[in-house]
Design a protein around this motif. Structure first.
Motif, PDB file in Angstrom:
ATOM      1  N   GLU A 129       1.885  24.307 -32.210  1.00 13.33           N
ATOM      2  CA  GLU A 129       1.680  22.866 -32.339  1.00 13.33           C
ATOM      3  C   GLU A 129       0.237  22.497 -32.017  1.00 13.33           C
ATOM      4  OE1 GLU A 129       3.185  18.672 -30.312  1.00 13.33           O
ATOM      5  OE2 GLU A 129       4.554  20.386 -30.333  1.00 13.33           O
ATOM      6  N   ALA A 130      -0.311  23.104 -30.979  1.00 17.71           N
ATOM      7  CA  ALA A 130      -1.703  22.834 -30.620  1.00 17.71           C
ATOM      8  C   ALA A 130      -2.642  23.261 -31.739  1.00 17.71           C
ATOM      9  CB  ALA A 130      -2.059  23.557 -29.322  1.00 17.71           C
ATOM     10  N   LEU A 131      -2.336  24.378 -32.358  1.00 21.09           N
ATOM     11  CA  LEU A 131      -3.162  24.896 -33.447  1.00 21.09           C
ATOM     12  C   LEU A 131      -3.233  23.901 -34.596  1.00 21.09           C
ATOM     13  CD1 LEU A 131      -4.722  27.370 -34.574  1.00 21.09           C
ATOM     14  CD2 LEU A 131      -2.554  28.157 -35.531  1.00 21.09           C
ATOM     15  N   GLN A 132      -2.099  23.278 -34.915  1.00 21.37           N
ATOM     16  CA  GLN A 132      -2.059  22.305 -36.002  1.00 21.37           C
ATOM     17  C   GLN A 132      -2.911  21.073 -35.694  1.00 21.37           C
ATOM     18  OE1 GLN A 132      -0.497  23.264 -38.723  1.00 21.37           O
ATOM     19  NE2 GLN A 132       0.341  25.093 -37.736  1.00 21.37           N
ATOM     20  N   LYS A 133      -3.112  20.778 -34.402  1.00 23.94           N
ATOM     21  CA  LYS A 133      -3.842  19.577 -34.015  1.00 23.94           C
ATOM     22  C   LYS A 133      -5.335  19.805 -33.853  1.00 23.94           C
ATOM     23  CE  LYS A 133       0.088  17.346 -31.722  1.00 23.94           C
ATOM     24  NZ  LYS A 133       0.614  16.752 -30.464  1.00 23.94           N
ATOM     25  N   LEU A 134      -5.766  21.057 -33.896  1.00 26.53           N
ATOM     26  CA  LEU A 134      -7.197  21.342 -33.784  1.00 26.53           C
ATOM     27  C   LEU A 134      -7.930  20.861 -35.029  1.00 26.53           C
ATOM     28  CD1 LEU A 134      -7.136  24.944 -32.270  1.00 26.53           C
ATOM     29  CD2 LEU A 134      -7.968  22.875 -31.144  1.00 26.53           C
ATOM     30  N   GLU A 135      -9.123  20.336 -34.837  1.00 25.11           N
ATOM     31  CA  GLU A 135      -9.897  19.842 -35.967  1.00 25.11           C
ATOM     32  C   GLU A 135     -10.395  20.977 -36.851  1.00 25.11           C
ATOM     33  OE1 GLU A 135     -13.008  17.385 -34.538  1.00 25.11           O
ATOM     34  OE2 GLU A 135     -11.663  15.851 -33.696  1.00 25.11           O
ATOM     35  N   LYS A 136     -10.740  22.101 -36.240  1.00 29.93           N
ATOM     36  CA  LYS A 136     -11.236  23.249 -36.997  1.00 29.93           C
ATOM     37  C   LYS A 136     -10.111  24.245 -37.237  1.00 29.93           C
ATOM     38  CE  LYS A 136     -15.976  23.041 -35.192  1.00 29.93           C
ATOM     39  NZ  LYS A 136     -17.054  23.819 -34.490  1.00 29.93           N
ATOM     40  N   LYS A 137     -10.274  25.051 -38.263  1.00 27.69           N
ATOM     41  CA  LYS A 137      -9.330  26.133 -38.530  1.00 27.69           C
ATOM     42  C   LYS A 137      -9.890  27.438 -37.964  1.00 27.69           C
ATOM     43  CE  LYS A 137      -7.059  24.310 -42.663  1.00 27.69           C
ATOM     44  NZ  LYS A 137      -6.678  24.595 -44.064  1.00 27.69           N
ATOM     45  N   TYR A 138      -8.975  28.274 -37.501  1.00 23.60           N
ATOM     46  CA  TYR A 138      -9.375  29.534 -36.882  1.00 23.60           C
ATOM     47  C   TYR A 138      -8.640  30.698 -37.533  1.00 23.60           C
ATOM     48  CZ  TYR A 138     -11.669  26.729 -33.332  1.00 23.60           C
ATOM     49  OH  TYR A 138     -12.499  25.842 -32.690  1.00 23.60           O
ATOM     50  N   ASP A 139      -9.307  31.850 -37.543  1.00 21.29           N
ATOM     51  CA  ASP A 139      -8.753  33.040 -38.164  1.00 21.29           C
ATOM     52  C   ASP A 139      -7.819  33.794 -37.233  1.00 21.29           C
ATOM     53  OD1 ASP A 139     -10.492  32.586 -40.396  1.00 21.29           O
ATOM     54  OD2 ASP A 139     -12.110  33.480 -39.247  1.00 21.29           O
ATOM     55  N   ILE A 140      -8.056  33.679 -35.936  1.00 22.88           N
ATOM     56  CA  ILE A 140      -7.257  34.395 -34.941  1.00 22.88           C
ATOM     57  C   ILE A 140      -6.919  33.448 -33.797  1.00 22.88           C
ATOM     58  CG2 ILE A 140      -7.338  36.196 -33.162  1.00 22.88           C
ATOM     59  CD1 ILE A 140      -8.895  37.934 -35.063  1.00 22.88           C
ATOM     60  N   VAL A 141      -5.680  33.519 -33.345  1.00 20.20           N
ATOM     61  CA  VAL A 141      -5.213  32.704 -32.228  1.00 20.20           C
ATOM     62  C   VAL A 141      -4.805  33.626 -31.089  1.00 20.20           C
ATOM     63  CG1 VAL A 141      -3.566  30.973 -31.444  1.00 20.20           C
ATOM     64  CG2 VAL A 141      -4.347  30.958 -33.829  1.00 20.20           C
ATOM     65  N   VAL A 142      -5.368  33.409 -29.912  1.00 17.59           N
ATOM     66  CA  VAL A 142      -5.034  34.199 -28.738  1.00 17.59           C
ATOM     67  C   VAL A 142      -4.125  33.369 -27.837  1.00 17.59           C
ATOM     68  CG1 VAL A 142      -5.911  35.593 -26.839  1.00 17.59           C
ATOM     69  CG2 VAL A 142      -7.321  35.251 -28.872  1.00 17.59           C
ATOM     70  N   ASN A 143      -2.892  33.816 -27.664  1.00 22.62           N
ATOM     71  CA  ASN A 143      -1.921  33.142 -26.794  1.00 22.62           C
ATOM     72  C   ASN A 143      -2.072  33.736 -25.394  1.00 22.62           C
ATOM     73  OD1 ASN A 143       0.328  32.255 -25.377  1.00 22.62           O
ATOM     74  ND2 ASN A 143       1.766  32.614 -27.033  1.00 22.62           N
ATOM     75  N   ILE A 144      -2.691  32.962 -24.498  1.00 21.43           N
ATOM     76  CA  ILE A 144      -2.966  33.425 -23.135  1.00 21.43           C
ATOM     77  C   ILE A 144      -2.005  32.716 -22.178  1.00 21.43           C
ATOM     78  CG2 ILE A 144      -4.710  33.657 -21.327  1.00 21.43           C
ATOM     79  CD1 ILE A 144      -6.831  33.265 -23.562  1.00 21.43           C
ATOM     80  N   GLN A 145      -1.153  33.461 -21.524  1.00 19.93           N
ATOM     81  CA  GLN A 145      -0.187  32.849 -20.631  1.00 19.93           C
ATOM     82  C   GLN A 145      -0.881  32.152 -19.467  1.00 19.93           C
ATOM     83  OE1 GLN A 145       3.066  35.353 -19.457  1.00 19.93           O
ATOM     84  NE2 GLN A 145       3.391  36.126 -21.518  1.00 19.93           N
ATOM     85  N   GLY A 146      -0.371  30.951 -19.131  1.00 15.93           N
ATOM     86  CA  GLY A 146      -1.000  30.143 -18.107  1.00 15.93           C
ATOM     87  C   GLY A 146      -0.841  30.676 -16.698  1.00 15.93           C
ATOM     88  N   ASP A 147       0.055  31.638 -16.506  1.00 12.40           N
ATOM     89  CA  ASP A 147       0.265  32.198 -15.165  1.00 12.40           C
ATOM     90  C   ASP A 147      -0.375  33.571 -15.022  1.00 12.40           C
ATOM     91  OD1 ASP A 147       1.934  33.539 -16.864  1.00 12.40           O
ATOM     92  OD2 ASP A 147       3.736  33.330 -15.645  1.00 12.40           O
ATOM     93  N   GLU A 148      -1.571  33.712 -15.610  1.00 13.10           N
ATOM     94  CA  GLU A 148      -2.339  34.954 -15.508  1.00 13.10           C
ATOM     95  C   GLU A 148      -3.692  34.670 -14.857  1.00 13.10           C
ATOM     96  OE1 GLU A 148      -1.532  37.979 -16.167  1.00 13.10           O
ATOM     97  OE2 GLU A 148       0.364  37.746 -17.221  1.00 13.10           O
ATOM     98  N   PRO A 149      -3.709  34.299 -13.578  1.00 15.16           N
ATOM     99  CA  PRO A 149      -4.977  33.936 -12.927  1.00 15.16           C
ATOM    100  C   PRO A 149      -5.950  35.092 -12.756  1.00 15.16           C
ATOM    101  CG  PRO A 149      -3.218  34.086 -11.303  1.00 15.16           C
ATOM    102  CD  PRO A 149      -2.562  34.193 -12.649  1.00 15.16           C
ATOM    103  N   LEU A 150      -5.474  36.327 -12.908  1.00 16.51           N
ATOM    104  CA  LEU A 150      -6.356  37.489 -12.771  1.00 16.51           C
ATOM    105  C   LEU A 150      -6.533  38.217 -14.094  1.00 16.51           C
ATOM    106  CD1 LEU A 150      -5.106  38.985  -9.361  1.00 16.51           C
ATOM    107  CD2 LEU A 150      -7.092  37.521  -9.782  1.00 16.51           C
TER     108      LEU A 150
END
Length: 238
Positions: A129-150
């Motif tokens: 959903e966030a990807l669809q709302k970005l103004e620019k288009k991207y070739d690769i999307v990195v899904n980074i979990q929010g509970d990875e502080p290290l």
């Protein structure tokens, strides 16, 4: 919430060696390869634009408010964002959330935030959903979990480069050595790869499984790390 740190600025990242594996969904390899070649024909900069998205929600069933938990003076989501910002392959990094408290916190320490709906069932849907709302288009999307502080920036760069180097892959991810004591923990997802480094199977159970049902101390079992790097085929075909 203040973004000022009350702890030492020095941080040490894990020295655990990680292997990068490419993921090809069984039965869909042909479709993925055809889609990749078609896009390559339209652009000389194949898979060159990369966005990192950190999905974060407040109402977690297992740990409510986890992204905002304080870790040595900073909320967890801030530490994840700061570590991710060190990756050299990301052209843009955003936090995707449906919670105003998380959004306000992230904006205070300088992160770009995209608000998503509460109906997202998981981080993947929130990233989409966030990807669809970005103004620019991207070739690769990195899904980074929010509970990875290290999280190690080198892991992010590694999985991105792995996908860039494999035009027949639709996503890439990372694995590391599985500790024997985690062998039968269903919360630890295991992975099996082929001789070329392609992921062929994931399971919460111990794999490969042997007749004894016990851990073979001589076998290099692999633990799946949560980061996923995707080629958003559906995004460009919509």
């Amino acid at each position: 919430m203040s973004s000022k740190s009350i702890c030492s600025p020095s941080e040490s990242s894990s020295s655990t060696k990680s292997w990068i594996v490419h993921g090809i969904v069984a039965g869909a390899a042909i479709a993925v390869a055809v889609g990749a070649r078609a896009y390559l024909g339209r652009s000389k900069n194949f898979r060159s634009r990369v966005v990192g998205i950190i999905p974060a929600r407040f109402a977690s069933s297992r740990f409510e408010g986890k992204p905002l938990v304080n870790i040595l003076g900073k909320p967890m989501i801030q530490r994840t964002w700061e570590r991710s910002k060190l990756a050299t392959t990301l052209d843009h990094l955003v936090v995707a959330t449906d919670d105003e408290k998380i959004a306000e916190c992230c904006q205070q320490f300088g992160a770009d935030v995209i608000m998503t709906s509460e109906s997202c069932r998981n981080g993947t849907e929130r990233c989409n959903e966030a990807l669809q709302k970005l103004e620019k288009k991207y070739d690769i999307v990195v899904n980074i979990q929010g509970d990875e502080p290290l999280i190690e920036p080198e892991i992010i760069d590694g999985v991105v480069k792995a996908l860039q180097a494999a035009p027949d892959a639709v996503f890439s991810t990372a694995v590391t050595s599985l500790k024997p004591e985690d062998a039968f923990d269903p919360n630890r997802v295991k992975c099996v790869v082929d001789n070329h480094g392609y992921a062929i199977y994931f399971s919460r159970g111990l794999i490969p499984y042997n007749k004894s049902g016990k851990v073979n101390p001589q076998f290099p079992y692999l633990l799946h790390l949560g980061i996923q790097v995707l080629y958003p085929v559906s995004y460009y075909s919509s």
